[in-house]
Design a protein around this motif. Structure first.
Motif, PDB file in Angstrom:
ATOM      1  N   LYS A   1     -14.074 -30.066 -35.368  1.00  0.00           N
ATOM      2  CA  LYS A   1     -14.037 -28.753 -36.034  1.00  0.00           C
ATOM      3  C   LYS A   1     -12.719 -28.080 -35.684  1.00  0.00           C
ATOM      4  N   MET A   2     -12.336 -27.131 -36.507  1.00  0.00           N
ATOM      5  CA  MET A   2     -11.044 -26.496 -36.247  1.00  0.00           C
ATOM      6  C   MET A   2     -11.120 -24.978 -36.297  1.00  0.00           C
ATOM      7  N   VAL A   3     -10.406 -24.359 -35.363  1.00  0.00           N
ATOM      8  CA  VAL A   3     -10.268 -22.904 -35.370  1.00  0.00           C
ATOM      9  C   VAL A   3      -8.776 -22.589 -35.387  1.00  0.00           C
ATOM     10  N   VAL A   4      -8.372 -21.703 -36.291  1.00  0.00           N
ATOM     11  CA  VAL A   4      -6.975 -21.265 -36.320  1.00  0.00           C
ATOM     12  C   VAL A   4      -6.923 -19.877 -35.679  1.00  0.00           C
ATOM     13  N   ASN A   5      -6.235 -19.794 -34.570  1.00  0.00           N
ATOM     14  CA  ASN A   5      -6.209 -18.555 -33.788  1.00  0.00           C
ATOM     15  C   ASN A   5      -4.909 -17.782 -34.041  1.00  0.00           C
ATOM     16  N   ARG A   6      -4.979 -16.494 -33.816  1.00  0.00           N
ATOM     17  CA  ARG A   6      -3.831 -15.592 -33.876  1.00  0.00           C
ATOM     18  C   ARG A   6      -3.200 -15.494 -35.261  1.00  0.00           C
ATOM     19  N   VAL A   7      -4.041 -15.435 -36.300  1.00  0.00           N
ATOM     20  CA  VAL A   7      -3.490 -15.321 -37.655  1.00  0.00           C
ATOM     21  C   VAL A   7      -3.428 -13.847 -38.064  1.00  0.00           C
ATOM     22  N   ASN A   8      -2.635 -13.598 -39.087  1.00  0.00           N
ATOM     23  CA  ASN A   8      -2.529 -12.231 -39.602  1.00  0.00           C
ATOM     24  C   ASN A   8      -3.373 -11.998 -40.843  1.00  0.00           C
ATOM     25  N   SER A   9      -3.859 -13.078 -41.436  1.00  0.00           N
ATOM     26  CA  SER A   9      -4.746 -12.931 -42.594  1.00  0.00           C
ATOM     27  C   SER A   9      -5.673 -14.137 -42.684  1.00  0.00           C
ATOM     28  N   ALA A  10      -6.787 -13.908 -43.384  1.00  0.00           N
ATOM     29  CA  ALA A  10      -7.747 -14.996 -43.582  1.00  0.00           C
ATOM     30  C   ALA A  10      -7.087 -16.150 -44.336  1.00  0.00           C
ATOM     31  N   LEU A  11      -6.224 -15.787 -45.282  1.00  0.00           N
ATOM     32  CA  LEU A  11      -5.558 -16.798 -46.098  1.00  0.00           C
ATOM     33  C   LEU A  11      -4.656 -17.695 -45.243  1.00  0.00           C
ATOM     34  N   GLU A  12      -3.975 -17.075 -44.289  1.00  0.00           N
ATOM     35  CA  GLU A  12      -3.092 -17.838 -43.387  1.00  0.00           C
ATOM     36  C   GLU A  12      -3.909 -18.917 -42.653  1.00  0.00           C
ATOM     37  N   GLY A  13      -5.059 -18.510 -42.105  1.00  0.00           N
ATOM     38  CA  GLY A  13      -5.919 -19.461 -41.392  1.00  0.00           C
ATOM     39  C   GLY A  13      -6.406 -20.566 -42.310  1.00  0.00           C
ATOM     40  N   LYS A  14      -6.843 -20.171 -43.503  1.00  0.00           N
ATOM     41  CA  LYS A  14      -7.402 -21.128 -44.459  1.00  0.00           C
ATOM     42  C   LYS A  14      -6.356 -22.167 -44.867  1.00  0.00           C
TER      43      LYS A  14
ATOM     44  N   PHE B   1     -11.158 -18.578 -38.492  1.00  0.00           N
ATOM     45  CA  PHE B   1      -9.917 -18.099 -37.871  1.00  0.00           C
ATOM     46  C   PHE B   1     -10.226 -16.937 -36.932  1.00  0.00           C
ATOM     47  N   ILE B   2      -9.265 -16.614 -36.094  1.00  0.00           N
ATOM     48  CA  ILE B   2      -9.355 -15.396 -35.273  1.00  0.00           C
ATOM     49  C   ILE B   2      -8.047 -14.631 -35.471  1.00  0.00           C
ATOM     50  N   TYR B   3      -8.178 -13.347 -35.763  1.00  0.00           N
ATOM     51  CA  TYR B   3      -6.979 -12.525 -35.965  1.00  0.00           C
ATOM     52  C   TYR B   3      -6.154 -12.436 -34.690  1.00  0.00           C
ATOM     53  N   ASN B   4      -4.865 -12.313 -34.882  1.00  0.00           N
ATOM     54  CA  ASN B   4      -4.016 -11.950 -33.764  1.00  0.00           C
ATOM     55  C   ASN B   4      -4.357 -10.489 -33.453  1.00  0.00           C
ATOM     56  N   ASP B   5      -4.958 -10.265 -32.332  1.00  0.00           N
ATOM     57  CA  ASP B   5      -5.574  -8.967 -32.078  1.00  0.00           C
ATOM     58  C   ASP B   5      -5.181  -8.473 -30.680  1.00  0.00           C
ATOM     59  N   PRO B   6      -4.552  -7.298 -30.591  1.00  0.00           N
ATOM     60  CA  PRO B   6      -4.156  -6.791 -29.269  1.00  0.00           C
ATOM     61  C   PRO B   6      -5.344  -6.630 -28.316  1.00  0.00           C
ATOM     62  N   ALA B   7      -6.561  -6.536 -28.890  1.00  0.00           N
ATOM     63  CA  ALA B   7      -7.757  -6.412 -28.038  1.00  0.00           C
ATOM     64  C   ALA B   7      -7.919  -7.632 -27.125  1.00  0.00           C
ATOM     65  N   VAL B   8      -7.419  -8.776 -27.594  1.00  0.00           N
ATOM     66  CA  VAL B   8      -7.542  -9.995 -26.773  1.00  0.00           C
ATOM     67  C   VAL B   8      -6.619  -9.878 -25.555  1.00  0.00           C
ATOM     68  N   GLU B   9      -5.372  -9.507 -25.814  1.00  0.00           N
ATOM     69  CA  GLU B   9      -4.422  -9.367 -24.696  1.00  0.00           C
ATOM     70  C   GLU B   9      -4.878  -8.294 -23.706  1.00  0.00           C
TER      71      GLU B   9
END
Ligand SMILES: Nc1ncnc2c1ncn2[C@@H]1O[C@H](COP(=O)(O)OP(=O)(O)OP(=O)(O)O)[C@@H](O)[C@H]1O
Ligand SMILES: [Mg+2]
Length: 298
Positions: free
Chosen positions: A201-214, A237-245
């Motif tokens: 399975k694949m997860v695309v992390n730190r993207v700026n849009s759903a389309l980017e991940g897709k 996907f997971i958004y690039n989100d300052p909440a993570v940092e």
């Protein structure tokens, strides 16, 4: 890599369930515990954050979860949760402790088996050590879900953990180097663990849009299908989100520190995709008691 291939083939001969039965004859015929390995080609793409927070998301669904920090060189799952473990995998690999003896409560509803840090000698386990570790892993039948956070890149250890899992989540970011390395990892998994029912399975992390991940996932999935004849499922996907940092800096998992963050919402989506069901947090009387007394499942 040839010896590794042989080793893994031997280890995983036949169906995975059969291998597990042989590895641990005491196990009941149907193992309920689902083992999910989280891995990547390139380092620093978010594996530890995803493993830890995914574990918490699962626990909130009412599952019994153990997260294993399988990094034997630079362990850091415990750092993300501000925990200083007394015992870790070093003690297990050196046969001073059993895996079941070093499980600790995190206070976040999940249990943790801490990785070993700063012991470069065990960064590469011998094949015997790896095999006995994996056998012990299958005895942790008390958990519904075991999430293994691996170190980045290809090593015998990582491939051993990947081969032991039911599902493998490959994490990448949109960086070209991370994408190339994710493909490299998929290729190595495909060629080295050929006698195994691969469930990638694949997860695309730190993207700026759903389309980017897709787009990234579609590209990797298409190449894996075309060149490796391998099916890879896009989990999300997971958004690039300052909440993570911010959560990392506070040493508190983002799913707890910022449950309303975009990253937490993405993770709920990923877990529901893994579970093939809607994401709902545990409720009812036991859920209520859980909230009051904290989650305990031992
Ligand atoms: N979705 C995200 N949004 C913003 N920052 C992120 C996100 N995911 C990860 N990060 C940042 O990337 C850093 C590395 O993440 P993490 O430690 O989870 O990666 P890793 O793949 O486990 O790394 P390693 O290969 O070293 O084990 C985090 O400390 C965090 O600051
Ligand atoms: Mg990590």
């Amino acid at each position: 890599m040839a010896d590794q291939a042989e080793e893994l083939k031997k280890m995983m001969q036949g169906k995975p369930e059969q291998a597990r039965q042989e590895a641990s004859p005491k196990l009941p015929p149907q193992r309920k515990t689902r083992i999910i390995a989280v891995t990547s080609g390139k380092g620093g793409v978010g594996k530890t954050n995803i493993s830890t927070n995914m574990g918490i998301a699962y626990a909130k669904m009412g599952k019994k979860v153990i997260v294993i920090d399988a990094d034997l060189g630079l362990a850091n799952v415990n750092v993300m949760m501000n925990i200083i473990p007394k015992f870790n995998l070093y003690h297990v690999i050196k046969k001073q402790k059993k895996l079941s003896e070093i499980i600790i409560d995190t206070g976040y509803g999940i249990k943790l088996i801490a990785g070993a840090s700063g012991f470069s000698k065990i960064a590469n386990m011998t094949s015997d050590e790896r095999e006995s570790f994996i056998q012990e892993l299958y005895t942790l039948a008390e958990a519904d879900i075991i999430i293994i956070d691996t170190s980045a890149g290809v090593s015998k250890n990582v491939l051993g953990f990947v081969a032991a899992a039911d599902e493998v989540v490959i994490v990448t970011t949109s960086e070209p180097t991370a994408i190339t390395d994710a493909y490299g990892m998929i290729k190595i998994i495909a060629t080295e663990i050929d006698n195994y029912d691969l469930n990638l399975k694949m997860v695309v992390n730190r993207v700026n849009s759903a389309l980017e991940g897709k787009k990234i996932a579609e590209r990797l999935i298409q190449i894996a299908g075309q060149f490796l004849n391998l099916k890879v499922e896009y989990l999300g996907f997971i958004y690039n989100d300052p909440a993570v940092e911010q959560a990392v800096l506070r040493q508190k998992p983002f799913f707890i520190n910022a449950p309303k963050s975009r990253a937490a919402a993405c993770l709920r989506h990923i877990v529901s995709k893994l579970e093939k069901t809607d994401y709902t947090e545990y409720s009812g009387l036991s859920g209520f008691l859980q909230k009051i007394f904290g989650r305990k499942w031992e």
